[in-house]
Design a protein around this motif. Structure first.
Motif, mmCIF file in Angstrom:
data_model
loop_
_atom_site.group_PDB
_atom_site.id
_atom_site.type_symbol
_atom_site.label_atom_id
_atom_site.label_comp_id
_atom_site.label_asym_id
_atom_site.label_seq_id
_atom_site.Cartn_x
_atom_site.Cartn_y
_atom_site.Cartn_z
ATOM 1 N N ALA A 262 0.829 -1.201 0.000
ATOM 2 C CA ALA A 262 0.000 0.000 0.000
ATOM 3 C C ALA A 262 0.866 1.255 0.000
ATOM 4 N N GLU A 263 1.931 1.230 0.777
ATOM 5 C CA GLU A 263 2.844 2.372 0.805
ATOM 6 C C GLU A 263 3.475 2.596 -0.557
ATOM 7 N N PHE A 264 3.921 1.521 -1.183
ATOM 8 C CA PHE A 264 4.534 1.638 -2.500
ATOM 9 C C PHE A 264 3.557 2.209 -3.524
ATOM 10 N N ILE A 316 -1.062 5.909 4.538
ATOM 11 C CA ILE A 316 -0.753 7.161 5.235
ATOM 12 C C ILE A 316 0.756 7.403 5.275
ATOM 13 N N SER A 317 1.518 6.380 5.644
ATOM 14 C CA SER A 317 2.966 6.573 5.775
ATOM 15 C C SER A 317 3.609 6.838 4.422
ATOM 16 N N GLY A 318 3.026 6.281 3.345
ATOM 17 C CA GLY A 318 3.550 6.569 2.016
ATOM 18 C C GLY A 318 3.470 8.042 1.679
ATOM 19 N N TYR A 319 2.346 8.650 1.993
ATOM 20 C CA TYR A 319 2.208 10.085 1.746
ATOM 21 C C TYR A 319 3.067 10.901 2.702
ATOM 22 N N ALA A 320 3.109 10.486 3.959
ATOM 23 C CA ALA A 320 3.788 11.293 4.973
ATOM 24 C C ALA A 320 5.305 11.195 4.896
ATOM 25 N N GLY A 321 5.843 10.188 4.206
ATOM 26 C CA GLY A 321 7.282 9.998 4.204
ATOM 27 C C GLY A 321 8.029 10.657 3.070
ATOM 28 N N VAL A 322 7.318 11.254 2.106
ATOM 29 C CA VAL A 322 7.974 11.834 0.934
ATOM 30 C C VAL A 322 8.438 13.275 1.128
#
Length: 405
Positions: A262-264, A316-322
């Motif tokens: 999901a993150e990817f 959520i972490s995918g968006y928040a980590g970029v």
């Protein structure tokens, strides 16, 4: 609409500096994915306890943390290409030595030494990508590069057990060494350009960094995100799945894989949003959503809810980590970039080291509910500071063409 997004992804990947960085990183992370699930088992083959296994796993990160503050000067002196190449090769040498270690003590020493090479490798590569990426596309460049981490680990992890079963646990260290040497060859051959001159980089010390609120905000945001990844995703969530949901190791692994996939899936959309609507505009709601998800996590007490929670958390972490790295690029000048990256990575590695310690201690003392809630505190502190600074994305003049690719 989907075709347009795919075209833009392909265009970013066609950039030579991105293509080289993605390929080299994928090779390293695939090797790491093969090694990571087997390393604790290999440690146990020396007849040591679980505390010693934890020491072996932590040795790499502790050494990397100790070397991080010096990587700006190292990258400046060597240039980005040589720093990245030598860093990858150093990790390869340390992994090969670890495979030959006669005792557990030497295994810890050799594995720990690899952290020094890793610090130089990733600092040099991040400095290179931030320097060569125009401001209007740096978010998408970062998202594609981060994707190579996910794909590499996802590709490597299923092979670790197969390789260890057939050739022995030490074989995974040899494979990781080989992947590092191959990555070093990729960068030595394909990475072009260099950093600012060594003389200029030596003048760009810590005191010259813009120690104002925007820089402090991005540093705290990076540390909080690393704290969350190491303390929650790598520590609390697997333990909660085992002890509260009652899942097997395979079930936990599948749930975490759902989160990683999901993150990817959202990394490139997150990068595109970071470049278009702003760094703070993506980071702030992402951190707020992560904090809320952590508070609600203890409600995921069934297998279905646990898998669903991992998927949502991955989104959520995918968006928040970029946005963090693009924001760092916005608030520092190019002649200070190597030093800024060194500090940025130091704070992130500090989060990687402290997050699991705090998570384990709080879960032991207070239980899982309070432990998840306390893990949200660094995110909320970072969010509060980020909201006090203006958007760092510089306005792109309109020329009749869409910015970036």
């Amino acid at each position: 609409m989907r075709a347009e997004g795919e075209l833009r992804f392909r265009e970013i990947l066609r950039l030579p500096e991105v293509r080289t960085s993605v390929l080299g990183t994928f090779v390293v992370m695939a090797g790491f994915g093969i090694l990571s699930p087997i390393l604790p088992l290999y440690a146990r083959s020396f007849g040591v306890g679980l505390d010693a296994v934890g020491l072996l796993v932590a040795a790499f990160s502790i050494t990397r943390l100790a070397v991080d503050p010096f990587t700006g000067a190292i990258v400046g002196r060597l240039g980005e290409r040589r720093a990245v190449t030598l860093g990858a090769a150093a990790v390869g040498v340390s992994s090969a030595l670890a495979a030959l270690a006669p005792t557990f003590t030497w295994l810890v020493v050799f594995r720990g030494l690899g952290g020094a090479g890793s610090a130089v490798f990733f600092s040099g590569l991040l400095t290179y990508l931030l320097r060569t990426s125009p401001a209007e596309r740096v978010g998408r460049v970062m998202s594609v590069w981060y994707g190579s981490f996910n794909v590499g680990i996802i590709a490597g992890e299923p092979l670790g057990g197969v390789v260890a079963h057939r050739f022995g646990p030490a074989s995974t260290l040899w494979i990781y060494a080989g992947s590092c040497f191959l990555s070093a060859a990729v960068f030595a051959r394909s990475m072009h350009g260099t950093a600012s001159s060594p003389r200029a980089e030596r003048r760009a010390g810590l005191r010259r960094l813009p120690w104002r609120r925007p820089l402090l905000a991005v540093l705290l945001a990076n540390g909080a995100y690393a704290w969350m990844i190491a303390g929650v995703w790598s520590t609390l969530i697997p333990l909660f799945g085992k002890e509260r949901v009652g899942l097997s190791e395979i079930g936990i692994g599948l749930a975490l894989a759902v989160g990683s996939l999901a993150e990817f899936a959202v990394l490139f959309p997150a990068g595109r949003a970071t470049d278009r609507i702003g760094r703070r505009a993506v980071l702030a709601p992402g951190y707020a959503a992560m904090a809320l998800a952590l508070v609600l996590w203890p409600l995921a007490r069934t297998a279905a809810l646990f898998v669903l929670a991992n998927g949502v958390f991955g989104l959520i972490s995918g968006y928040a980590g970029v946005p963090q790295a693009p924001m760092l690029s916005d608030v520092t000048d190019e002649d200070l970039r190597g030093t800024a990256v060194a500090v940025f990575r130091f704070v992130g590695d500090l989060g990687f080291v402290l997050g699991p310690l705090a998570a384990g201690a709080s879960a032991d003392a207070l239980g899982y509910g309070p432990a998840f809630a306390l893990a949200a505190v660094p995110l909320l502190l970072a969010l509060g500071l980020v909201l006090t600074v203006p958007e760092t994305l510089r306005a792109i003049p309109r020329t009749g063409e869409a910015p970036g690719l």
